[in-house]
Design a protein around this motif. Structure first.
Motif, PDB file in Angstrom:
ATOM      1  N   VAL A  54       0.759   0.450  -3.343  1.00  0.00           N
ATOM      2  CA  VAL A  54       0.004  -0.346  -2.396  1.00  0.00           C
ATOM      3  C   VAL A  54      -0.107   0.425  -1.096  1.00  0.00           C
ATOM      4  CG1 VAL A  54      -0.146  -2.523  -1.153  1.00  0.00           C
ATOM      5  CG2 VAL A  54       0.858  -2.481  -3.422  1.00  0.00           C
ATOM      6  N   VAL A  55      -1.305   0.517  -0.552  1.00  0.00           N
ATOM      7  CA  VAL A  55      -1.521   1.182   0.728  1.00  0.00           C
ATOM      8  C   VAL A  55      -2.162   0.186   1.666  1.00  0.00           C
ATOM      9  CG1 VAL A  55      -2.675   3.057   1.939  1.00  0.00           C
ATOM     10  CG2 VAL A  55      -1.817   3.417  -0.375  1.00  0.00           C
ATOM     11  N   ARG A  56      -1.571  -0.018   2.843  1.00  0.00           N
ATOM     12  CA  ARG A  56      -2.135  -0.933   3.816  1.00  0.00           C
ATOM     13  C   ARG A  56      -2.581  -0.158   5.051  1.00  0.00           C
ATOM     14  NH1 ARG A  56       2.500  -4.139   2.371  1.00  0.00           N
ATOM     15  NH2 ARG A  56       1.894  -5.927   1.110  1.00  0.00           N
ATOM     16  N   THR A  57      -3.732  -0.517   5.576  1.00  0.00           N
ATOM     17  CA  THR A  57      -4.186   0.028   6.841  1.00  0.00           C
ATOM     18  C   THR A  57      -3.826  -0.974   7.920  1.00  0.00           C
ATOM     19  OG1 THR A  57      -6.019   1.160   5.771  1.00  0.00           O
ATOM     20  CG2 THR A  57      -6.183   0.827   8.141  1.00  0.00           C
ATOM     21  N   ARG A  58      -2.925  -0.612   8.794  1.00  0.00           N
ATOM     22  CA  ARG A  58      -2.385  -1.556   9.755  1.00  0.00           C
ATOM     23  C   ARG A  58      -3.172  -1.595  11.057  1.00  0.00           C
ATOM     24  NH1 ARG A  58      -0.053  -5.798   7.880  1.00  0.00           N
ATOM     25  NH2 ARG A  58       1.527  -5.321   6.339  1.00  0.00           N
ATOM     26  N   LEU A  92       0.985  -9.552  -2.236  1.00  0.00           N
ATOM     27  CA  LEU A  92       0.289  -8.496  -1.515  1.00  0.00           C
ATOM     28  C   LEU A  92       0.546  -8.566  -0.008  1.00  0.00           C
ATOM     29  CD1 LEU A  92      -1.725  -6.129  -1.890  1.00  0.00           C
ATOM     30  CD2 LEU A  92      -3.560  -7.764  -1.428  1.00  0.00           C
ATOM     31  N   ALA A  93       0.545  -9.780   0.545  1.00  0.00           N
ATOM     32  CA  ALA A  93       0.689  -9.939   1.994  1.00  0.00           C
ATOM     33  C   ALA A  93       1.594 -11.133   2.285  1.00  0.00           C
ATOM     34  CB  ALA A  93      -0.675 -10.135   2.647  1.00  0.00           C
ATOM     35  N   SER A 116      -9.786 -13.421   1.326  1.00  0.00           N
ATOM     36  CA  SER A 116      -9.644 -12.083   0.759  1.00  0.00           C
ATOM     37  C   SER A 116     -10.824 -11.799  -0.157  1.00  0.00           C
ATOM     38  CB  SER A 116      -8.329 -11.952  -0.016  1.00  0.00           C
ATOM     39  OG  SER A 116      -8.296 -12.846  -1.120  1.00  0.00           O
ATOM     40  N   ASN A 131      -8.490  -4.450  -1.739  1.00  0.00           N
ATOM     41  CA  ASN A 131      -8.448  -5.835  -1.284  1.00  0.00           C
ATOM     42  C   ASN A 131      -8.555  -5.837   0.238  1.00  0.00           C
ATOM     43  OD1 ASN A 131      -7.571  -8.531  -0.506  1.00  0.00           O
ATOM     44  ND2 ASN A 131      -6.736  -8.736  -2.582  1.00  0.00           N
ATOM     45  N   SER A 180      -5.845  -3.111   1.538  1.00  0.00           N
ATOM     46  CA  SER A 180      -4.791  -2.675   0.624  1.00  0.00           C
ATOM     47  C   SER A 180      -5.420  -2.138  -0.651  1.00  0.00           C
ATOM     48  CB  SER A 180      -3.858  -3.835   0.261  1.00  0.00           C
ATOM     49  OG  SER A 180      -3.060  -4.217   1.357  1.00  0.00           O
ATOM     50  N   ARG A 181      -4.731  -1.200  -1.278  1.00  0.00           N
ATOM     51  CA  ARG A 181      -5.178  -0.658  -2.563  1.00  0.00           C
ATOM     52  C   ARG A 181      -4.016  -0.708  -3.535  1.00  0.00           C
ATOM     53  NH1 ARG A 181      -6.298   4.141  -1.066  1.00  0.00           N
ATOM     54  NH2 ARG A 181      -4.546   5.259  -1.999  1.00  0.00           N
ATOM     55  N   PHE A 182      -4.284  -1.127  -4.782  1.00  0.00           N
ATOM     56  CA  PHE A 182      -3.214  -1.259  -5.767  1.00  0.00           C
ATOM     57  C   PHE A 182      -3.785  -1.046  -7.163  1.00  0.00           C
ATOM     58  CE2 PHE A 182      -4.890  -5.411  -4.572  1.00  0.00           C
ATOM     59  CZ  PHE A 182      -5.315  -5.926  -5.784  1.00  0.00           C
TER      60      PHE A 182
END
Length: 295
Positions: free
Chosen positions: A4-8, A249-250, A257, A269, A282-284
């Motif tokens: 999972v990658v999140r852009t904060r 996810l969150a 979403s 997402n 996010s990516r998963f």
């Protein structure tokens, strides 16, 4: 493996950032004057019209890009084609539409009928978006929805109910134009806009260039009756069953979403956090969703 990658950072142009800017004529711009602003919303009274210049209605419009979003054409007005004059208001459901395996473009909408009751429905195009037609109601006392094509070609509407904390389904056998009766599902819902998509990469297309069919689907939404703990679930049998817990996810506050499958098969997402916490990416992978446990 957790992937999972999140852009904060909030996405530019979010409601949160726009709301912080004073608009021309707003009270913050004219401190010594009282300004009243009257707008049109989904719950406003209807005008009885569907004309392009109707100031008493919300309007459905689209803009088109032919260079992957680098530039955009002028807005195209659709109300004369897709709004019944007796409808009080209508809007395009937040998120996305779909292209069905036969090439039809399907865009979910919500509208209020002449009695003021809210409905979910679709508008559709069979000529690449040149002309559009509205379908019939998929369910009443229902708001935003998503359309998804099943492996047998049926179009299922996954819908947010106005009062019941359950997602509702309605099935169409004519490309999303008319529907069987809407029924509640076992998916608990916070009465919030959610998403369901088919797991198809952009390259998973048939000979006609339209998406293929699949029984694999993903659902993104709140698992309880509060707008928190955004969770993604996976189904490999056309939404008949879902992995029970899903993947968290969150954690904490999370609302709307929307998802998309990327070229490598991973899933993107885009979701909101709280009332003004911004919009995050996010990516998963489906493997992560299948193996994850919320608790």
């Amino acid at each position: 493996m957790r992937s999972v990658v999140r852009t904060r950072r909030p996405v530019r142009g979010t409601a949160a950032s726009a709301a912080a800017q004073p608009s021309p004529g707003s009270g913050s711009a004219r401190a010594n004057q009282r300004v009243s602003v009257v707008g049109i919303g989904f719950w406003s009274d209807g005008s009885g019209l569907n004309t392009p210049d109707d100031k008493g209605s919300l309007h459905v419009r689209y803009i088109k890009s032919t260079d992957d979003g680098q530039s955009w054409g002028e807005p195209v007005e659709l109300n004369p084609q897709v709004k019944k004059p007796e409808w009080q208001q209508l809007f395009v459901s937040s998120g996305h539409g779909i292209q069905a395996s036969d090439g039809r473009l399907i865009q979910p909408i919500a509208y209020r009928d002449e009695e003021g009751v809210s409905h979910a429905a679709n508008i559709h195009s069979d000529d690449g978006g040149a002309t559009w037609t509205h379908g019939e109601s998929a369910g009443s006392t229902i708001n935003e929805s998503k359309a998804v094509e099943r492996s047998n070609g049926d179009i299922v509407q996954n819908m947010r109910h106005d009062t019941e904390p359950r997602r509702h389904y309605a099935t169409s056998r004519d490309g999303g134009a008319t529907f069987d009766e809407a029924t509640p599902t076992a998916i608990t819902d916070a009465r919030c806009n959610a998403d369901e998509i088919s797991h198809l990469r952009p390259t998973d297309v048939g000979a006609n260039g339209a998406p293929q069919r699949t029984a694999t689907a993903l659902y993104s939404g709140n698992p309880g009756e509060k707008r928190e703990d955004l969770t993604v679930r996976l189904s490999r049998d056309d939404g008949a069953t879902w992995n029970s817990d899903g993947a968290l996810l969150a954690p904490g506050e999370a609302g709307y979403s929307t998802m998309a499958v990327l070229n490598d098969g991973s899933v993107a997402n885009l979701y909101e956090v709280g009332a003004d916490g911004g919009i995050f990416f996010s990516r998963f992978t489906t493997d992560w969703v299948a193996s994850a446990h919320r608790h």
